[in-house]
Design a protein around this motif. Structure first.
Motif, PDB file in Angstrom:
ATOM      1  N   ALA A  16      12.608  12.642  -5.544  1.00 29.77           N
ATOM      2  CA  ALA A  16      12.415  11.207  -5.293  1.00 29.77           C
ATOM      3  C   ALA A  16      12.052  10.948  -3.835  1.00 29.77           C
ATOM      4  N   ALA A  17      12.673  11.667  -2.934  1.00 28.73           N
ATOM      5  CA  ALA A  17      12.354  11.505  -1.505  1.00 28.73           C
ATOM      6  C   ALA A  17      10.904  11.900  -1.260  1.00 28.73           C
ATOM      7  N   GLU A  18      10.497  13.023  -1.871  1.00 28.89           N
ATOM      8  CA  GLU A  18       9.110  13.442  -1.698  1.00 28.89           C
ATOM      9  C   GLU A  18       8.147  12.420  -2.302  1.00 28.89           C
ATOM     10  N   ASP A  19       8.494  11.885  -3.466  1.00 27.60           N
ATOM     11  CA  ASP A  19       7.625  10.910  -4.133  1.00 27.60           C
ATOM     12  C   ASP A  19       7.515   9.613  -3.307  1.00 27.60           C
ATOM     13  N   TRP A  20       8.673   9.146  -2.832  1.00 24.99           N
ATOM     14  CA  TRP A  20       8.633   7.936  -1.991  1.00 24.99           C
ATOM     15  C   TRP A  20       7.891   8.200  -0.689  1.00 24.99           C
TER      16      TRP A  20
ATOM     17  N   ALA B 125       4.797   6.001   0.435  1.00 24.37           N
ATOM     18  CA  ALA B 125       4.757   5.345   1.758  1.00 24.37           C
ATOM     19  C   ALA B 125       3.481   5.706   2.500  1.00 24.37           C
ATOM     20  N   LEU B 126       3.097   6.958   2.448  1.00 27.62           N
ATOM     21  CA  LEU B 126       1.865   7.384   3.106  1.00 27.62           C
ATOM     22  C   LEU B 126       0.646   6.705   2.495  1.00 27.62           C
ATOM     23  N   ALA B 127       0.607   6.632   1.166  1.00 26.17           N
ATOM     24  CA  ALA B 127      -0.548   5.993   0.504  1.00 26.17           C
ATOM     25  C   ALA B 127      -0.639   4.513   0.869  1.00 26.17           C
ATOM     26  N   ALA B 128       0.502   3.830   0.896  1.00 30.83           N
ATOM     27  CA  ALA B 128       0.501   2.406   1.243  1.00 30.83           C
ATOM     28  C   ALA B 128       0.094   2.214   2.699  1.00 30.83           C
ATOM     29  N   SER B 129       0.566   3.066   3.565  1.00 25.97           N
ATOM     30  CA  SER B 129       0.216   2.965   4.979  1.00 25.97           C
ATOM     31  C   SER B 129      -1.277   3.201   5.182  1.00 25.97           C
ATOM     32  N   GLN B 130      -1.831   4.177   4.479  1.00 27.60           N
ATOM     33  CA  GLN B 130      -3.267   4.457   4.597  1.00 27.60           C
ATOM     34  C   GLN B 130      -4.093   3.289   4.040  1.00 27.60           C
ATOM     35  N   ARG B 131      -3.612   2.717   2.938  1.00 26.27           N
ATOM     36  CA  ARG B 131      -4.323   1.579   2.351  1.00 26.27           C
ATOM     37  C   ARG B 131      -4.293   0.379   3.306  1.00 26.27           C
TER      38      ARG B 131
ATOM     39  N   PRO C 245      -6.578  -8.579   6.836  1.00 23.16           N
ATOM     40  CA  PRO C 245      -5.306  -8.367   7.533  1.00 23.16           C
ATOM     41  C   PRO C 245      -4.090  -8.727   6.702  1.00 23.16           C
ATOM     42  N   ALA C 246      -4.196  -9.798   5.888  1.00 19.72           N
ATOM     43  CA  ALA C 246      -3.052 -10.199   5.056  1.00 19.72           C
ATOM     44  C   ALA C 246      -2.705  -9.120   4.047  1.00 19.72           C
ATOM     45  N   ASP C 247      -3.734  -8.566   3.379  1.00 14.69           N
ATOM     46  CA  ASP C 247      -3.486  -7.494   2.397  1.00 14.69           C
ATOM     47  C   ASP C 247      -2.952  -6.244   3.100  1.00 14.69           C
ATOM     48  N   ALA C 248      -3.457  -6.015   4.273  1.00 14.41           N
ATOM     49  CA  ALA C 248      -2.986  -4.848   5.030  1.00 14.41           C
ATOM     50  C   ALA C 248      -1.512  -4.990   5.329  1.00 14.41           C
ATOM     51  N   ALA C 249      -1.071  -6.212   5.654  1.00 13.25           N
ATOM     52  CA  ALA C 249       0.339  -6.422   5.935  1.00 13.25           C
ATOM     53  C   ALA C 249       1.195  -6.171   4.700  1.00 13.25           C
ATOM     54  N   LYS C 250       0.642  -6.579   3.539  1.00 11.50           N
ATOM     55  CA  LYS C 250       1.387  -6.322   2.289  1.00 11.50           C
ATOM     56  C   LYS C 250       1.572  -4.811   2.077  1.00 11.50           C
ATOM     57  N   PHE C 251       0.520  -4.043   2.285  1.00  5.87           N
ATOM     58  CA  PHE C 251       0.628  -2.601   2.084  1.00  5.87           C
ATOM     59  C   PHE C 251       1.542  -1.966   3.124  1.00  5.87           C
TER      60      PHE C 251
ATOM     61  N   LEU D  62       4.904  -2.508   1.734  1.00  6.07           N
ATOM     62  CA  LEU D  62       5.166  -1.541   0.648  1.00  6.07           C
ATOM     63  C   LEU D  62       5.482  -0.156   1.220  1.00  6.07           C
ATOM     64  N   ALA D  63       4.769   0.182   2.280  1.00  3.20           N
ATOM     65  CA  ALA D  63       5.035   1.481   2.902  1.00  3.20           C
ATOM     66  C   ALA D  63       6.447   1.519   3.462  1.00  3.20           C
TER      67      ALA D  63
END
Length: 270
Positions: free
Chosen positions: A70-74, A78-84, A93-99, A102-103
């Motif tokens: 679970a730690a690896e999956d999260w 987190a990395l995918a959301a940060s990259q997005r 910018p608003a969508d970026a803040a949402k991601f 999520l990260a």
């Protein structure tokens, strides 16, 4: 569950059963068979308890692996959301803040899973050590059971030999040929009495025969005296006494011979 709480309880149970058997030990074979059964049952209980402990450990290990995964999956999330968020930051910018948010949530979940995994590691390590000791203890108990089974036949054989020797000793002790109260002693005493009786009869017969011969000698002397007395009475004068004495002597000799013939005939008759 600790080693003491499992093997300690099983050992105490086995010891109690064995002590009870030793207190009631009348038949060695039955006692040893019961010991084998009790020890086998104790090992079965130990195996069940150890199996439960191992099962609990495996559940902890599964939970640990789940936390790690679970730690690896999260972390990946987190990395995918940060990259997005980085990709959309310039144009949206608003969508970026949402991601980015999520990260952050994913990173929080990752940290929680990692914390749970770290907390489980000492317990899992300790339980693995306990299980290893339990397995070693169980193998020792099985080894003792094998020794008991292999020793059983030897002990039973020795017990039977000892019992047979005791019975032979008692039998020999109860039949002592030197004991005057035994059957052989009484039989020997009876024979001795019979032999003594025969010797007494022989001695009595010999004394009776001697008495008979002594009686014969007394009869011959009395006969001679009577013959001489008769000659004296019929002799008369001195001259005649001489001739009478000679006649008496001759007569006495004849009488003695006659008496001797009579005695001999009496002896023959007897």
């Amino acid at each position: 569950m600790s080693k003491q709480s499992i093997l300690g309880r099983i050992a105490q149970l086995a010891k109690a059963n064995i002590n009870a058997l030793l207190d009631q030990a009348e038949d060695p074979e039955k006692m040893l068979d019961q010991m084998v059964r009790d020890y086998t049952n104790s090992i079965a209980e130990a195996e069940a308890a150890i199996a439960q402990t191992i099962g609990n450990l495996r559940l902890q290990e599964q939970d640990y692996q789940e936390d790690v995964r679970a730690a690896e999956d999260w972390g990946r999330k987190a990395l995918a959301a940060s990259q997005r968020a980085d990709e959309m930051r310039a144009e949206h910018p608003a969508d970026a803040a949402k991601f980015d948010n999520l990260a952050k949530v994913a990173i929080g979940k990752q940290m929680q899973s990692e914390s749970e995994a770290r907390a489980a590691e000492p317990s899992i390590q300790s339980q693995n050590e306990v299980v290893d000791k339990l397995k070693t203890g169980l193998e020792t108990m099985k080894g003792k059971l094998d020794q008991l089974k292999s020793k059983r036949s030897e002990l039973i054989a020795r017990a039977k030999v000892a019992d047979a020797q005791s019975q032979v000793h008692d039998a020999v002790k109860s039949i002592d040929i030197l004991d005057p109260t035994s059957e052989i002693g009484r039989f020997e005493e009876k024979i001795r009495r019979e032999e003594a009786k025969v010797m007494g009869q022989q001695e009595l017969a010999a004394s009776t025969l001697d008495a008979q011969f002594e009686a014969l000698e007394d009869v011959g002397r009395e006969t001679e005296i009577e013959a001489r007395l008769a000659a004296l009475k019929h002799g008369g004068a001195q001259g005649q006494l001489g001739s009478g004495a000679n006649a008496a002597l001759g007569g006495s000799q004849g009488g003695s011979q006659s008496a001797g013939d009579h005695v001999e005939a009496e002896v023959v008759d007897r």
